[in-house]
Scaffold this active site. Structure first.
Site, PDB file in Angstrom:
ATOM      1  N   LYS A 131       0.828  -1.206   0.000  1.00  0.00           N
ATOM      2  CA  LYS A 131       0.000   0.000   0.000  1.00  0.00           C
ATOM      3  C   LYS A 131       0.865   1.261   0.000  1.00  0.00           C
ATOM      4  O   LYS A 131       1.881   1.331   0.700  1.00  0.00           O
ATOM      5  CB  LYS A 131      -0.901  -0.028   1.238  1.00  0.00           C
ATOM      6  CG  LYS A 131      -1.920   1.099   1.331  1.00  0.00           C
ATOM      7  CD  LYS A 131      -2.775   0.902   2.574  1.00  0.00           C
ATOM      8  CE  LYS A 131      -3.819   2.002   2.737  1.00  0.00           C
ATOM      9  NZ  LYS A 131      -4.671   1.779   3.928  1.00  0.00           N
ATOM     10  N   SER A 171      -9.325   2.086   2.967  1.00  0.00           N
ATOM     11  CA  SER A 171      -8.461   2.824   2.077  1.00  0.00           C
ATOM     12  C   SER A 171      -7.460   1.958   1.317  1.00  0.00           C
ATOM     13  O   SER A 171      -6.794   2.439   0.399  1.00  0.00           O
ATOM     14  CB  SER A 171      -7.699   3.890   2.873  1.00  0.00           C
ATOM     15  OG  SER A 171      -6.844   3.318   3.838  1.00  0.00           O
ATOM     16  N   SER A 197      -9.585  -0.304   7.103  1.00  0.00           N
ATOM     17  CA  SER A 197      -9.041  -0.106   5.759  1.00  0.00           C
ATOM     18  C   SER A 197      -8.451  -1.345   5.110  1.00  0.00           C
ATOM     19  O   SER A 197      -8.141  -1.320   3.930  1.00  0.00           O
ATOM     20  CB  SER A 197      -7.977   1.004   5.784  1.00  0.00           C
ATOM     21  OG  SER A 197      -8.584   2.257   5.984  1.00  0.00           O
TER      22      SER A 197
END
Length: 459
Positions: free
Chosen positions: A76, A151, A175
């Protein structure tokens, strides 16, 4: 790429596959698909190729290679990766190339994983979708009109589409689990402190990147529970750079036997949440199909959205990020935090409410060992909207569709989203498993049981 991480690593170690071949397959898949999905921000194929060649040379020479030898991994974009542009989805850091890896990335590399690039995310992780001002938004793997959630949007999509078998995500309020649920993959947030974070969330020099310290967790998104356990066996364990990190000698990451007499509780709404009827139907059926005793619990807890928002503000460098906002445009979720005139009472009230939430959960966990809930109230929705327009037939507030995630961040308990089916519209649904304090092994074991109950790959 259909092989699991465990299969890839075993084949590379045994010489049946070369790491160079595995990387080439992953690269081809990324180049084929990602132009329309936007899961990746920055790729690092050349660096990964150098490492793959080194691993193959070690195998030929009979030298030991790591437990993730030759496994392509995506990271990420909020998690620092040495030598690879890592932007946190912010114009303020669009050209940042970290000079060091985050601890988890460092450990993945040492285990032989091939870091193929960084994946798209909300700016600084603010907001349960994957939008930011730097890159095009990640779209859902089954329908580009829909959101994949966030996210950790790009990480979920990269795994769901077979671009990589493993991706790292971060989870400050759901997330990892939210996009895992919406995209139909497995995602686990281990217990607080199991995976050290540094410099992510810890380096005060970088406003925004240093947020979420007492809420954030790093964990894997995978297609199988066994792969998640393999990754956790590599990235967990204390590090002096993270004051929250803890020893992990109490966990056998590969023991998937259920504890005798496991007390399972199920709450479809935590006493306050509205849930889409199709989601409720799928989750109810999954719980009923476990073949285990399950007790329905009605905790009747309050909605914690306001408490969570205030704690995020407390964990935010308001001064530093407001200064960033004078230089560059920031996304709407970030601006919402910065523009609100927080009072000391807002923040201290939230600290008190967090204590109350932890205590409520602790009392419930004297009666049960594991709590099951839906992972999200809805399936994927229009990606141009901040949230679904309707929830259970009624108008919904933008943040009302994620009521089940933040509690495990407030308490620090391990939690996972396990794919358990699809709605009539063909969209994935996730079942959340929240374990007891430091109960990571129980979460993994029950996740594996659920996986097997559904007839999914039980490698």
């Amino acid at each position: 790429m259909t092989r699991s991480a465990a299969e890839i690593a075993a084949s590379v170690r045994g010489g049946a596959l070369s790491a160079v071949e595995v990387l080439a397959a992953s690269r081809a898949r990324i180049e084929e698909l990602d132009g329309g999905l936007h899961a990746f921000c920055t790729t690092a194929f050349d660096r990964a190729a150098t490492r793959a060649a080194e691993i193959d040379a070690d195998v030929r020479a009979g030298r030991p290679v790591g437990p993730l030898a030759g496994v392509p991994v995506a990271v990420k974009d909020l998690i620092p990766v040495r030598g690879v542009r890592t932007t946190s989805g912010s114009l303020a850091y669009r050209d940042l190339v970290p000079d060091g890896d985050d601890v988890a990335v460092e450990r993945l590399r040492a285990a032989g994983a091939l870091v193929v690039g960084t994946t798209n995310a909300s700016e600084f992780g603010y907001g349960p979708r994957g939008d930011n001002p730097v890159f095009p938004p990640t779209v859902h793997p089954r329908d580009p009109r829909l959101t994949p959630g966030g996210s950790s949007a790009g990480s979920a999509v990269a795994v769901a589409t077979g671009m990589v078998p493993v991706a790292l995500g971060s989870d400050g309020g759901g997330s990892i689990r939210i996009p895992a649920a919406l995209c139909g993959v497995y995602g686990i947030k281990p217990a607080m402190g199991r995976v050290p974070l540094y410099p992510g969330c810890r380096d005060e020099r970088f406003p925004g990147m240093s947020s979420w310290e007492a809420l954030e967790h790093i964990g894997p998104l995978t297609r199988t529970v066994a792969d998640a356990a393999l990754v956790l066996s590599v990235i967990t364990g204390p590090d002096p750079r993270d004051r929250h990190s803890i020893p992990c000698g109490d966990v056998d990451w590969f023991d998937d036997t259920l504890p005798a007499g496991l007390r399972i509780g199920y709450s479809p709404d935590l006493g306050h949440a509205r849930v889409d009827p199709d989601v409720r139907t799928v989750v109810d059926a999954a719980v009923a199909g476990l073949g285990l005793p399950v007790r329905h619990v009605e905790p009747a807890w309050p909605d914690l959205r306001a408490t969570f928002d205030a704690l995020v503000a407390l964990e935010t460098d308001l001064t530093g990020m407001r200064a960033l906002g004078e230089r560059v445009a920031l996304s709407a979720p970030v601006r919402a935090v910065l523009d609100r005139p927080w009072t000391a009472e807002d923040l201290t009230d939230a600290v008190r409410e967090r204590k109350a939430a932890v205590n409520r959960m602790a009392r419930l966990m004297t009666e049960i060992d594991v709590l099951l809930t839906p992972a999200a109230s809805v399936t994927a929705f229009d990606r141009t909207l901040p949230g679904p327009a309707l929830l259970d037939g009624l108008p919904a507030e933008p943040d009302e569709w994620t009521p089940f995630s933040a509690i495990a961040n407030l308490t620090g308990q391990p939690a996972a989203s396990v794919p358990v089916g699809e709605t009539p519209a063909g969209l994935p649904v996730g079942l959340q498993v929240i374990g007891p304090h430091l109960g990571d092994r129980v979460v993994l074991a029950l996740s594996r049981w659920i996986e097997r109950a559904r007839g999914r790959d039980a490698r």
